[in-house]
Design an enzyme around this catalytic site. Sequence first.
Site, PDB file in Angstrom:
ATOM      1  N   HIS A 288       0.178   0.306  -9.465  1.00 54.23           N
ATOM      2  CA  HIS A 288      -0.708  -0.548  -8.653  1.00 54.23           C
ATOM      3  C   HIS A 288      -1.228  -1.711  -9.508  1.00 54.23           C
ATOM      4  O   HIS A 288      -2.440  -1.934  -9.626  1.00 54.23           O
ATOM      5  CB  HIS A 288      -1.874   0.264  -8.075  1.00 54.23           C
ATOM      6  CG  HIS A 288      -2.470  -0.368  -6.856  1.00 54.23           C
ATOM      7  ND1 HIS A 288      -2.951   0.363  -5.785  1.00 54.23           N
ATOM      8  CD2 HIS A 288      -2.671  -1.672  -6.519  1.00 54.23           C
ATOM      9  CE1 HIS A 288      -3.431  -0.458  -4.871  1.00 54.23           C
ATOM     10  NE2 HIS A 288      -3.271  -1.697  -5.291  1.00 54.23           N
TER      11      HIS A 288
ATOM     12  N   ARG B 292       0.827  -1.198   0.000  1.00 47.79           N
ATOM     13  CA  ARG B 292       0.000   0.000   0.000  1.00 47.79           C
ATOM     14  C   ARG B 292       0.864   1.252   0.000  1.00 47.79           C
ATOM     15  O   ARG B 292       1.910   1.295   0.658  1.00 47.79           O
ATOM     16  CB  ARG B 292      -0.895   0.033   1.258  1.00 47.79           C
ATOM     17  CG  ARG B 292      -2.160  -0.797   1.118  1.00 47.79           C
ATOM     18  CD  ARG B 292      -3.076  -0.153   0.096  1.00 47.79           C
ATOM     19  NE  ARG B 292      -4.282  -0.898  -0.192  1.00 47.79           N
ATOM     20  CZ  ARG B 292      -4.416  -1.824  -1.156  1.00 47.79           C
ATOM     21  NH1 ARG B 292      -3.405  -2.171  -1.892  1.00 47.79           N
ATOM     22  NH2 ARG B 292      -5.583  -2.397  -1.374  1.00 47.79           N
TER      23      ARG B 292
ATOM     24  N   GLU C 112      -1.923   8.106  -5.978  1.00 46.82           N
ATOM     25  CA  GLU C 112      -2.564   7.268  -6.988  1.00 46.82           C
ATOM     26  C   GLU C 112      -4.084   7.427  -6.893  1.00 46.82           C
ATOM     27  O   GLU C 112      -4.591   7.683  -5.799  1.00 46.82           O
ATOM     28  CB  GLU C 112      -2.146   5.788  -6.841  1.00 46.82           C
ATOM     29  CG  GLU C 112      -2.488   5.143  -5.502  1.00 46.82           C
ATOM     30  CD  GLU C 112      -2.068   3.669  -5.430  1.00 46.82           C
ATOM     31  OE1 GLU C 112      -0.877   3.385  -5.445  1.00 46.82           O
ATOM     32  OE2 GLU C 112      -2.994   2.835  -5.361  1.00 46.82           O
TER      33      GLU C 112
HETATM   34  P1  NAD Z   1      -2.772 -10.341   5.171  1.00 48.88           P
HETATM   35  O1  NAD Z   1      -3.804  -9.704   6.035  1.00 48.88           O
HETATM   36  O2  NAD Z   1      -2.906 -11.774   4.819  1.00 48.88           O
HETATM   37  O3  NAD Z   1      -1.346 -10.149   5.840  1.00 48.88           O
HETATM   38  C1  NAD Z   1      -0.933  -8.948   6.396  1.00 48.88           C
HETATM   39  C2  NAD Z   1       0.044  -9.286   7.509  1.00 48.88           C
HETATM   40  O4  NAD Z   1       0.554  -8.054   8.020  1.00 48.88           O
HETATM   41  C3  NAD Z   1      -0.602 -10.020   8.679  1.00 48.88           C
HETATM   42  O5  NAD Z   1       0.066 -11.229   8.944  1.00 48.88           O
HETATM   43  C4  NAD Z   1      -0.476  -9.037   9.829  1.00 48.88           C
HETATM   44  O6  NAD Z   1      -0.239  -9.698  11.057  1.00 48.88           O
HETATM   45  C5  NAD Z   1       0.726  -8.226   9.419  1.00 48.88           C
HETATM   46  N1  NAD Z   1       0.800  -6.943  10.090  1.00 48.88           N
HETATM   47  C6  NAD Z   1      -0.226  -6.124  10.447  1.00 48.88           C
HETATM   48  N2  NAD Z   1       0.273  -5.043  11.077  1.00 48.88           N
HETATM   49  C7  NAD Z   1       1.620  -5.198  11.122  1.00 48.88           C
HETATM   50  C8  NAD Z   1       2.664  -4.408  11.658  1.00 48.88           C
HETATM   51  N3  NAD Z   1       2.425  -3.255  12.281  1.00 48.88           N
HETATM   52  N4  NAD Z   1       3.934  -4.861  11.523  1.00 48.88           N
HETATM   53  C9  NAD Z   1       4.199  -6.030  10.893  1.00 48.88           C
HETATM   54  N5  NAD Z   1       3.239  -6.839  10.386  1.00 48.88           N
HETATM   55  C10 NAD Z   1       1.959  -6.409  10.497  1.00 48.88           C
HETATM   56  O7  NAD Z   1      -2.710  -9.431   3.855  1.00 48.88           O
HETATM   57  P2  NAD Z   1      -2.186  -9.884   2.423  1.00 48.88           P
HETATM   58  O8  NAD Z   1      -3.301 -10.482   1.670  1.00 48.88           O
HETATM   59  O9  NAD Z   1      -0.938 -10.608   2.583  1.00 48.88           O
HETATM   60  O10 NAD Z   1      -1.913  -8.438   1.780  1.00 48.88           O
HETATM   61  C11 NAD Z   1      -0.777  -7.700   2.145  1.00 48.88           C
HETATM   62  C12 NAD Z   1      -0.850  -6.312   1.564  1.00 48.88           C
HETATM   63  O11 NAD Z   1      -0.838  -6.379   0.136  1.00 48.88           O
HETATM   64  C13 NAD Z   1      -2.096  -5.528   1.908  1.00 48.88           C
HETATM   65  O12 NAD Z   1      -1.757  -4.181   2.136  1.00 48.88           O
HETATM   66  C14 NAD Z   1      -2.930  -5.616   0.645  1.00 48.88           C
HETATM   67  O13 NAD Z   1      -3.852  -4.570   0.548  1.00 48.88           O
HETATM   68  C15 NAD Z   1      -1.848  -5.527  -0.381  1.00 48.88           C
HETATM   69  N6  NAD Z   1      -2.208  -6.008  -1.713  1.00 48.88           N
HETATM   70  C16 NAD Z   1      -1.721  -5.294  -2.771  1.00 48.88           C
HETATM   71  C17 NAD Z   1      -1.967  -5.722  -4.045  1.00 48.88           C
HETATM   72  C18 NAD Z   1      -1.457  -4.918  -5.201  1.00 48.88           C
HETATM   73  O14 NAD Z   1      -2.101  -4.885  -6.230  1.00 48.88           O
HETATM   74  N7  NAD Z   1      -0.336  -4.287  -5.090  1.00 48.88           N
HETATM   75  C19 NAD Z   1      -2.720  -6.871  -4.265  1.00 48.88           C
HETATM   76  C20 NAD Z   1      -3.175  -7.607  -3.165  1.00 48.88           C
HETATM   77  C21 NAD Z   1      -2.893  -7.151  -1.891  1.00 48.88           C
HETATM   78  C1  MLT Z   2      -5.865  -5.299  -3.525  1.00 48.84           C
HETATM   79  O1  MLT Z   2      -5.873  -4.859  -2.382  1.00 48.84           O
HETATM   80  O2  MLT Z   2      -6.465  -6.338  -3.822  1.00 48.84           O
HETATM   81  C2  MLT Z   2      -5.066  -4.582  -4.519  1.00 48.84           C
HETATM   82  O3  MLT Z   2      -5.022  -3.253  -4.242  1.00 48.84           O
HETATM   83  C3  MLT Z   2      -5.368  -4.909  -5.923  1.00 48.84           C
HETATM   84  C4  MLT Z   2      -6.546  -4.250  -6.572  1.00 48.84           C
HETATM   85  O4  MLT Z   2      -7.443  -3.732  -5.942  1.00 48.84           O
HETATM   86  O5  MLT Z   2      -6.585  -4.293  -7.775  1.00 48.84           O
END
Ligand code: NAD
Ligand code: MLT
Length: 526
Positions: free
Chosen positions: A279, A232, A261
Amino acid sequence: MKIIVTEKLAEAGVEVLRQAGDIDVDLRVDIPRDELLKIIDGYDAMIVRSNTAVNEELYKKAGKLKVVGRAGNGVDNIDMQGATSRGIIVVNTPDSNSVSACELTIALMLAAARNIVRHQDRLRKKVWSRNGLMGKELLGKTAGIIGLGRIGALVCTRLQAFGMKVIAYDPYISDSRFAKLNAEKCAELKDLLPRADFITIHTPKTEETIGIIGAAELAAVKEGVIIVNCARAGLIDEAALGAALKDGRVAAAGIDVLAGEPQAVSPLIDCENITVTPHAGADTFEAQANVGRTIAEEVLASLRGEMVTNAVNLPNLLPNELGRMKSYLYLCEVLGKFYHQLEKEPVEKIEIIYQGEVSDLETSLLTRAVLKGLFEPIMKERVNYVNSTLIAQNRGIEAVESKKVGGADLNRSVEVIVSGRSKNFSAAGTVFSRNECKILQVNGYSLDLNPSPCMLVAMNEDKPGMIGQIGTILGVSKINIATMQVSRDKNNNAMMVMAVDSVVPREVLNMIGGVDGIKKVSFVKL
Ligand code: NAD
Ligand code: MLT
């Protein structure tokens, strides 16, 4: 019912929505904000990605909105408290794009380590030169993962396949998860920073994680580290990263999420030693088809009042629990509905006791169902599983659940005890093996009752003629009796419960209440 889709949704998802006979779908991809605010009032559900702010401004105009579907994972563009207090269910697709986000993380890491974009830029300028762009291998290096959830774990196993040692910081997961992933646990972030050759962030965006990598953290990293953020915008302080990239403390970065963004306004975009994507973590055919289908199914199920596995503002359910939960949810709601239709005292405390197999289910959701049932007869606003606990809190009602294991006779039972100011009320029931719900007790009177939409409940002296007199009044009033049960105590009191085919009007209740020996009569609508 009407659904508006405000951002690009894969055809597979649109198709699921179109196939639903009871739903009108409006595809208004990238609709201007002011237009959205003008028309949102007409919609029961909306499907968004990360660019639509679902906030107070929108909720105020969205009088019919019941479901927000986030086609993706992060819900930082959705005001969750605002949704919950209005009973709006928020569903997302947390697993559907994890692999794609993980693979982009690895791609950015490799692109940064091997200067791929800078090589390409030179070639496009017709310059054939590798000078000053020596790369780094991953083999034998240490990767520091911040956030070892779904995506962090996928990244962990892939980096290990490159021969990297993984250390990780995530204070919210168990030691056994670290052990299972063969990742060394860093108790604090400051333990990870100076050791990692590569750092990748996979936390959600929360109060705690905003700026988790700021100027102080960048001062503590190993000289020449490579940093990746595919989670994020806002997790890294961009000004501090820009400075560290400039002075070489950070050798390179791979960034998928940028401040400002969806506008391309972040100054990081112009840094030489950075690889940036807009993104695009979830932008693969596979992830989008997955996300689209899943969110469409979840939104439809939520609109139809069915339970879903990925409701963000409800307890999570395992897919195999859904079927078993259905009958218990219904039973709990029924038990909750009795109190306010039989008693007139405000509730101070409600206790729900789960016994036997039901106590292995997600009882916090069942408690929400009891509270939904409790409030529905007396509240005009929408009450549902999402906001029922909040309503209880706001009304100062203490809701307590407890579990009893075993119990041969009632090993699938739920008992609800409501404490009013001067007296207690109770109701209990069970679900039999073929998902058949039974009410077994109301206020201490034993029953064996199938819940029925319309019921007449009378308290009377236990003497001859009572049933006949009530039956006559109902008959004269053209109200058909479907079934009937009588239960009595040792003090000459009886409870009569009649399932009837239609609503019993107030005047008929008054007539019954006037019969000698009738102490109290109520109409209960389930
Ligand atoms: P998830 O909830 O499975 O995992 C997140 C982890 O972060 C958890 O294990 C949690 O304990 C940990 N966490 C929370 N606060 C914390 C802190 N202060 N310090 C350290 N660890 C901490 O989430 P996920 O599905 O693995 O997604 C991770 C990130 O990726 C999210 O921000 C999600 O929105 C993002 N994401 C981005 C895209 C993209 O297009 N770039 C796509 C999917 C997800
Ligand atoms: C997500 O959190 O799943 C990512 O930001 C990806 C998206 O929304 O396309």
